[in-house]
Design a protein around this motif. Sequence first.
Motif, PDB file in Angstrom:
ATOM      1  N   UNK A   1       0.831  -1.375   0.233  1.00  0.00           N
ATOM      2  CA  UNK A   1      -0.164   0.005  -0.023  1.00  0.00           C
ATOM      3  C   UNK A   1       0.834   1.145  -0.081  1.00  0.00           C
ATOM      4  N   UNK A   2       1.687   1.129   0.759  1.00  0.00           N
ATOM      5  CA  UNK A   2       2.907   2.314   0.887  1.00  0.00           C
ATOM      6  C   UNK A   2       3.343   2.515  -0.369  1.00  0.00           C
ATOM      7  N   UNK A   3       3.946   1.385  -0.863  1.00  0.00           N
ATOM      8  CA  UNK A   3       4.876   1.351  -2.081  1.00  0.00           C
ATOM      9  C   UNK A   3       3.930   2.434  -3.067  1.00  0.00           C
ATOM     10  N   UNK A   4       2.585   1.975  -3.458  1.00  0.00           N
ATOM     11  CA  UNK A   4       1.645   2.438  -4.298  1.00  0.00           C
ATOM     12  C   UNK A   4       1.517   3.976  -4.063  1.00  0.00           C
ATOM     13  N   UNK A   5       0.842   3.947  -2.734  1.00  0.00           N
ATOM     14  CA  UNK A   5       0.602   5.355  -2.406  1.00  0.00           C
ATOM     15  C   UNK A   5       1.629   6.586  -2.145  1.00  0.00           C
TER      16      UNK A   5
END
Length: 322
Positions: free
Chosen positions: A16-20
């Motif tokens: 999630x953090x990678x994407x966001x």
Amino acid sequence: MLPFLFNKKSGILGINSRNLDYLFPNNPRRLYRYADSKLETKKIAQRLGVTIPETYGVIRFQNEVKQLADIVKKSSSFVVKPAQGSGGDGIVVIKNTTEDGYIKSSGKVLKPNDLHYHIHNILSGMFSLSGQKDKAILEYAVKFDPIFADVAYQGVPDIRLIVYQGVPVMAMLRLPTKASDGKANLHRGGVGVGIDLGTGKTLTGIQNNRYISQHPETGSPLKGLSIPHWQRLLEMSAALGNETEFGYLGVDFVLDEDKGPLLLEMNARPGLSIQIANQTGLIPRLELINDCLPKLSTTQAKIKFAQETFGLASREPVLSIT
Ligand SMILES: Nc1ncnc2c1ncn2[C@@H]1O[C@H](COP(=O)(O)OP(=O)(O)O)[C@@H](O)[C@H]1O
Ligand SMILES: [Mg+2]
């Protein structure tokens, strides 16, 4: 289960953090098609002076499939790959062409009709990221650098680097195994080995989420190999990050015995298991780059920063491993 603590303290970047936090803000969507198509990637690489495996030909339409033998006639070894494939799917490495047929790196023989059928499937989009019609690339089959002779099983190892804002962040070597059928992709059972960014020396390996110190088939130690052309690999990776608009990028190289480093692909959504192979998280490195970026004005400065800051000599202590 892996002994990592998946929390903020561990510094492990989650999906999630990678994407966001990294992909969406730094990789413009309109550019994804350049990374998702290996033909587009080859064009970018050539523009930037980044070396790639020679393309023998591209098959675009079903009625061109019968031209295969003609396209590859100058070389008895070659690779067939879907232009928009991923994860090693649909790639066939032919190590020799004989009267019996095409010999795969595993030794299995494919009759011309078998390979034609496979290419028809590539064109129909069976392996394509988008599920849309695809093209089949026929290219030079890499002869891997002799440094890998004892740690590669029936295939070509590749080197994955993550590049953030043009700064190399983390690297791993991926080794083919019996399970991975000549390809080095980890989810196929390939082995991932961490690399010291400072020196290009290999660290511990991982296969199917277990740490290993020897190659599962050859038994050779994984640690302490010096990756040849390390500075050049860092330079080409940094150039791909700096000269394209991809802020967060995965790049895959292979090392050819004669031709040196060759770019295989750019990945606009690179996976996260590189952290497991290196036993350290991406977050502290990415945050440090955010802080220091204003001072890093040239590609050379970015490479020097990466080697000095993320190299083992200065590395943050290994994360909580029980
Ligand atoms: N030209 C080539 N010569 C030899 N092996 C190759 C070649 N291209 C790909 N491979 C093998 O297949 C794997 C996956 O290739 P890659 O081009 O990165 O495709 P994907 O997007 O499916 O991961 C590589 O790690 C390597 O082991
Ligand atoms: Mg790949």
